[in-house]
Scaffold this motif. Structure first.
Motif, PDB file in Angstrom:
ATOM      1  N   GLU A 135       0.828  -1.209   0.000  1.00 40.06           N
ATOM      2  CA  GLU A 135       0.000   0.000   0.000  1.00 40.06           C
ATOM      3  C   GLU A 135       0.865   1.263   0.000  1.00 40.06           C
ATOM      4  O   GLU A 135       0.589   2.213  -0.725  1.00 40.06           O
ATOM      5  N   GLN A 136       1.935   1.269   0.786  1.00 41.67           N
ATOM      6  CA  GLN A 136       2.832   2.425   0.803  1.00 41.67           C
ATOM      7  C   GLN A 136       3.473   2.640  -0.571  1.00 41.67           C
ATOM      8  O   GLN A 136       3.593   3.770  -1.034  1.00 41.67           O
ATOM      9  N   LEU A 137       3.888   1.553  -1.221  1.00 41.75           N
ATOM     10  CA  LEU A 137       4.480   1.659  -2.553  1.00 41.75           C
ATOM     11  C   LEU A 137       3.461   2.145  -3.581  1.00 41.75           C
ATOM     12  O   LEU A 137       3.787   2.946  -4.448  1.00 41.75           O
ATOM     13  N   GLU A 138       2.232   1.663  -3.479  1.00 41.03           N
ATOM     14  CA  GLU A 138       1.183   2.098  -4.407  1.00 41.03           C
ATOM     15  C   GLU A 138       0.967   3.604  -4.295  1.00 41.03           C
ATOM     16  O   GLU A 138       0.878   4.308  -5.306  1.00 41.03           O
ATOM     17  N   LYS A 139       0.897   4.101  -3.071  1.00 40.35           N
ATOM     18  CA  LYS A 139       0.704   5.540  -2.874  1.00 40.35           C
ATOM     19  C   LYS A 139       1.896   6.333  -3.415  1.00 40.35           C
ATOM     20  O   LYS A 139       1.724   7.364  -4.056  1.00 40.35           O
ATOM     21  N   GLN A 140       3.101   5.827  -3.168  1.00 38.32           N
ATOM     22  CA  GLN A 140       4.302   6.488  -3.669  1.00 38.32           C
ATOM     23  C   GLN A 140       4.315   6.489  -5.191  1.00 38.32           C
ATOM     24  O   GLN A 140       4.629   7.493  -5.822  1.00 38.32           O
ATOM     25  N   LEU A 141       3.964   5.341  -5.787  1.00 41.71           N
ATOM     26  CA  LEU A 141       3.929   5.232  -7.240  1.00 41.71           C
ATOM     27  C   LEU A 141       2.878   6.172  -7.830  1.00 41.71           C
ATOM     28  O   LEU A 141       3.124   6.832  -8.834  1.00 41.71           O
ATOM     29  N   TYR A 142       1.726   6.264  -7.196  1.00 45.38           N
ATOM     30  CA  TYR A 142       0.679   7.165  -7.677  1.00 45.38           C
ATOM     31  C   TYR A 142       1.190   8.609  -7.688  1.00 45.38           C
ATOM     32  O   TYR A 142       1.023   9.326  -8.665  1.00 45.38           O
ATOM     33  N   ASN A 143       1.843   9.010  -6.608  1.00 44.90           N
ATOM     34  CA  ASN A 143       2.396  10.370  -6.553  1.00 44.90           C
ATOM     35  C   ASN A 143       3.429  10.589  -7.653  1.00 44.90           C
ATOM     36  O   ASN A 143       3.455  11.640  -8.293  1.00 44.90           O
ATOM     37  N   CYS A 144       4.285   9.595  -7.886  1.00 49.06           N
ATOM     38  CA  CYS A 144       5.292   9.707  -8.950  1.00 49.06           C
ATOM     39  C   CYS A 144       4.627   9.815 -10.322  1.00 49.06           C
ATOM     40  O   CYS A 144       5.037  10.620 -11.152  1.00 49.06           O
ATOM     41  N   LEU A 145       3.596   8.999 -10.554  1.00 50.13           N
ATOM     42  CA  LEU A 145       2.901   9.043 -11.838  1.00 50.13           C
ATOM     43  C   LEU A 145       2.230  10.391 -12.054  1.00 50.13           C
ATOM     44  O   LEU A 145       2.259  10.946 -13.148  1.00 50.13           O
TER      45      LEU A 145
ATOM     46  N   ALA B 176       5.314  -6.441  -5.740  1.00 53.99           N
ATOM     47  CA  ALA B 176       4.849  -6.131  -7.088  1.00 53.99           C
ATOM     48  C   ALA B 176       3.769  -5.063  -7.023  1.00 53.99           C
ATOM     49  O   ALA B 176       2.845  -5.152  -6.216  1.00 53.99           O
ATOM     50  N   VAL B 177       3.907  -4.050  -7.853  1.00 49.66           N
ATOM     51  CA  VAL B 177       2.944  -2.953  -7.895  1.00 49.66           C
ATOM     52  C   VAL B 177       2.512  -2.765  -9.351  1.00 49.66           C
ATOM     53  O   VAL B 177       3.353  -2.680 -10.235  1.00 49.66           O
ATOM     54  N   SER B 178       1.206  -2.694  -9.579  1.00 50.41           N
ATOM     55  CA  SER B 178       0.658  -2.512 -10.920  1.00 50.41           C
ATOM     56  C   SER B 178       0.300  -1.053 -11.142  1.00 50.41           C
ATOM     57  O   SER B 178      -0.479  -0.478 -10.375  1.00 50.41           O
ATOM     58  N   ARG B 179       0.851  -0.444 -12.187  1.00 48.19           N
ATOM     59  CA  ARG B 179       0.520   0.948 -12.511  1.00 48.19           C
ATOM     60  C   ARG B 179      -0.983   1.105 -12.702  1.00 48.19           C
ATOM     61  O   ARG B 179      -1.578   2.048 -12.198  1.00 48.19           O
ATOM     62  N   LYS B 180      -1.583   0.193 -13.457  1.00 45.86           N
ATOM     63  CA  LYS B 180      -3.013   0.275 -13.762  1.00 45.86           C
ATOM     64  C   LYS B 180      -3.846   0.206 -12.482  1.00 45.86           C
ATOM     65  O   LYS B 180      -4.759   1.001 -12.278  1.00 45.86           O
ATOM     66  N   GLU B 181      -3.527  -0.754 -11.606  1.00 41.51           N
ATOM     67  CA  GLU B 181      -4.265  -0.886 -10.350  1.00 41.51           C
ATOM     68  C   GLU B 181      -4.087   0.345  -9.463  1.00 41.51           C
ATOM     69  O   GLU B 181      -5.022   0.784  -8.809  1.00 41.51           O
TER      70      GLU B 181
ATOM     71  N   LEU C 164      -3.501   3.462 -10.414  1.00 39.74           N
ATOM     72  CA  LEU C 164      -4.297   4.574 -10.953  1.00 39.74           C
ATOM     73  C   LEU C 164      -5.782   4.368 -10.713  1.00 39.74           C
ATOM     74  O   LEU C 164      -6.499   5.320 -10.415  1.00 39.74           O
ATOM     75  N   GLN C 165      -6.244   3.120 -10.809  1.00 42.49           N
ATOM     76  CA  GLN C 165      -7.657   2.852 -10.555  1.00 42.49           C
ATOM     77  C   GLN C 165      -7.989   3.022  -9.070  1.00 42.49           C
ATOM     78  O   GLN C 165      -9.038   3.550  -8.723  1.00 42.49           O
ATOM     79  N   LYS C 166      -7.092   2.596  -8.202  1.00 48.73           N
ATOM     80  CA  LYS C 166      -7.353   2.642  -6.761  1.00 48.73           C
ATOM     81  C   LYS C 166      -7.268   4.055  -6.190  1.00 48.73           C
ATOM     82  O   LYS C 166      -8.115   4.487  -5.432  1.00 48.73           O
ATOM     83  N   TYR C 167      -6.229   4.793  -6.563  1.00 53.58           N
ATOM     84  CA  TYR C 167      -5.999   6.111  -5.971  1.00 53.58           C
ATOM     85  C   TYR C 167      -6.409   7.262  -6.880  1.00 53.58           C
ATOM     86  O   TYR C 167      -6.511   8.393  -6.423  1.00 53.58           O
TER      87      TYR C 167
END
Length: 131
Positions: free
Chosen positions: A44-54, A76-81, A83-86
């Motif tokens: 979850e922390q990586l997903e939030k970080q990735l969303y901010n980077c994107l 593993a973190v999915s770009r698509k997931e 963006l859909q989640k956050y």
């Protein structure tokens, strides 16, 4: 560009807790009582970080492996997931269309917001999604 990114997270155990940190994202660090919980927290922390980077259009390449005495967990973190989640917060946009088209849409009970969302999703999917 791959949708799935793999990030190495280093962990070590001290007594009954597992401590973790990311070499690439210093803000991602903490502890958990078991590996399963640790994985979910880190993901979850990586997903939030990735969303901010994107959103900032920053480079999102996973960090390189380091040789250490710590265990390494792959997250593993999915770009698509991500963006859909956050990225599902509604954003208002102003749209102009001819009055006759607005009248017809209203007459047929169409939701212009929903029609526009479907059209944009269709167009984005045809162009292979987020880049």
């Amino acid at each position: 560009m791959n949708d799935i990114l793999l990030y190495p997270i280093t962990i070590h155990q001290k007594e009954e807790r597992y401590f973790y940190h990311s070499l690439q994202f210093p803000a991602i660090k903490g502890s958990a009582s078991d590996i399963e919980t640790l994985y979910l927290i880190v993901k979850e922390q990586l997903e939030k970080q990735l969303y901010n980077c994107l959103m900032e259009q920053e480079k999102v390449t996973p960090s390189s492996w380091e040789s250490r005495e710590e265990k390494v967990v792959i997250v593993a973190v999915s770009r698509k997931e991500v963006l859909q989640k956050y990225g599902s917060k509604p954003v208002k946009r102003m749209v102009s269309l001819p009055s006759w088209l607005s009248y017809q849409a209203e007459k047929e009970g169409l939701s212009l917001s929903k029609v526009l969302q479907e059209a944009v999703k269709d167009k984005v999917n045809r162009n292979e999604g987020w880049k």
